[in-house]
Design an enzyme around this catalytic site. Structure first.
Site, PDB file in Angstrom:
ATOM      1  N   HIS A  91      15.265  29.474 -33.067  1.00 50.14           N
ATOM      2  CA  HIS A  91      16.018  30.380 -33.946  1.00 50.14           C
ATOM      3  C   HIS A  91      17.069  29.590 -34.725  1.00 50.14           C
ATOM      4  O   HIS A  91      17.704  28.686 -34.184  1.00 50.14           O
ATOM      5  CB  HIS A  91      16.680  31.487 -33.121  1.00 50.14           C
ATOM      6  CG  HIS A  91      17.187  32.599 -33.982  1.00 50.14           C
ATOM      7  ND1 HIS A  91      18.369  32.497 -34.681  1.00 50.14           N
ATOM      8  CD2 HIS A  91      16.665  33.805 -34.302  1.00 50.14           C
ATOM      9  CE1 HIS A  91      18.542  33.612 -35.385  1.00 50.14           C
ATOM     10  NE2 HIS A  91      17.523  34.418 -35.171  1.00 50.14           N
ATOM     11  N   GLU A 160      11.874  33.059 -41.056  1.00 55.69           N
ATOM     12  CA  GLU A 160      13.170  33.696 -41.250  1.00 55.69           C
ATOM     13  C   GLU A 160      14.034  32.839 -42.177  1.00 55.69           C
ATOM     14  O   GLU A 160      14.657  31.861 -41.713  1.00 55.69           O
ATOM     15  CB  GLU A 160      13.910  33.838 -39.919  1.00 55.69           C
ATOM     16  CG  GLU A 160      13.189  34.651 -38.884  1.00 55.69           C
ATOM     17  CD  GLU A 160      14.170  35.215 -37.852  1.00 55.69           C
ATOM     18  OE1 GLU A 160      14.358  36.434 -37.829  1.00 55.69           O
ATOM     19  OE2 GLU A 160      14.761  34.418 -37.113  1.00 55.69           O
TER      20      GLU A 160
HETATM   21  P1  PGA Z   1      18.780  40.243 -38.777  1.00 51.73           P
HETATM   22  O1  PGA Z   1      18.443  39.048 -37.795  1.00 51.73           O
HETATM   23  O2  PGA Z   1      17.658  41.222 -38.714  1.00 51.73           O
HETATM   24  O3  PGA Z   1      20.072  40.811 -38.256  1.00 51.73           O
HETATM   25  O4  PGA Z   1      18.928  39.648 -40.148  1.00 51.73           O
HETATM   26  C1  PGA Z   1      17.133  38.561 -37.674  1.00 51.73           C
HETATM   27  C2  PGA Z   1      17.079  37.405 -36.720  1.00 51.73           C
HETATM   28  O5  PGA Z   1      18.039  36.631 -36.640  1.00 51.73           O
HETATM   29  O6  PGA Z   1      16.084  37.233 -36.003  1.00 51.73           O
END
Ligand code: PGA
Length: 240
Positions: A91, A160
């Site tokens: 992450h 992401e």
């Molecule tokens: P968010 O976070 O939906 O609050 O943008 C997503 C993540 O960090 O996996």
């Protein structure tokens, strides 16, 4: 993993207190059933508060060491023993704030696989990478430096963009589609093993229906919007 299945993975991060978690769990009683696989990813301390055949459990991290005695770390064996079947690795918050790097992720993935845990490997470009036009280069590096060194079975990628996490800003559906295609093309070319790709970054009730139309996408990794179980139920309904 089922070829057509979609995923809704909910990452609670370091949020919610014990009482809030108890209320959350109670609110899941009437979860809508459907083809979407729901994965709840609370903090380690709350994993044992959840168990239900309607969803799977994931951990937010895992130790990269399997045999070393190491204070503060969690092993695949421990996670498996409490019913965890998914594990987040890579992450961007851990890349940035804990300085975790690709070699750590290789260790974590290999360790997780010893107990057959499924891995959600997170990748994504920063705003700076994007502005310099380096998005694809960065993604390719994050993919190949890690996936070249692990067995690919049971790995899902979560794309992401770092600038979309927690900001309320998302790429356009066209941009997401193109990036997911790029990621899937690399996987096809290099590994000949299909891998599911989720999108994460400011997914919420207002945009999930639109994002869900993106054909190349296999689901979502949701942070902030998943802290309310009512949202999760509604998002599931939309995806189902
Ligand atoms: P968010 O976070 O939906 O609050 O943008 C997503 C993540 O960090 O996996």
């Amino acid at each position: 993993m089922d070829g057509k299945m979609k995923y809704l993975a909910c990452n609670f991060k370091n949020k919610l207190t014990k009482d809030e978690i108890i209320t959350y769990e109670k609110n899941l009683k009437d979860l809508p059933l459907g083809p979407t696989k729901l994965i709840l990813i609370p903090s380690y301390v709350y994993l044992s508060f959840f168990s239900n055949e309607k969803y799977d459990l994931g951990s937010q991290d895992i130790s990269s060491f399997n045999e070393t005695t190491l204070t503060g770390e969690i092993t695949a064996e421990q996670l498996h023993s409490i019913g965890v079947s998914y594990c987040l690795v890579g992450h961007s918050e851990r890349r940035k704030l804990k300085q975790e790097i690709n070699i750590d992720f290789i260790g974590k993935i290999n360790h997780a696989k010893e107990q057959d845990l499924n891995i959600i490997y997170c990748i994504g470009e920063t705003l700076e990478d994007k502005e310099k036009g380096n998005t694809y280069m960065v993604l390719e590096k994050q993919i190949s430096e890690v996936l070249n060194n692990v067995e690919l079975k049971n790995i899902i990628i979560a794309y992401e963009p770092v600038w979309a996490i927690g900001t309320g800003i998302t790429p356009t559906t066209k941009e997401i589609n193109e990036t997911i295609e790029f990621i899937k093309d690399i996987i096809d070319e290099k590994y000949e093993c299909p891998i599911k790709v989720l999108y994460g970054g400011s997914v919420n009730l207002d945009n999930i229906a639109e994002l869900n139309k993106i054909k190349t996408l296999d689901g979502f990794l949701v942070g902030g919007a998943s802290l309310d179980p009512e949202n999760v139920k509604k998002m599931l309904e939309i995806m189902n």
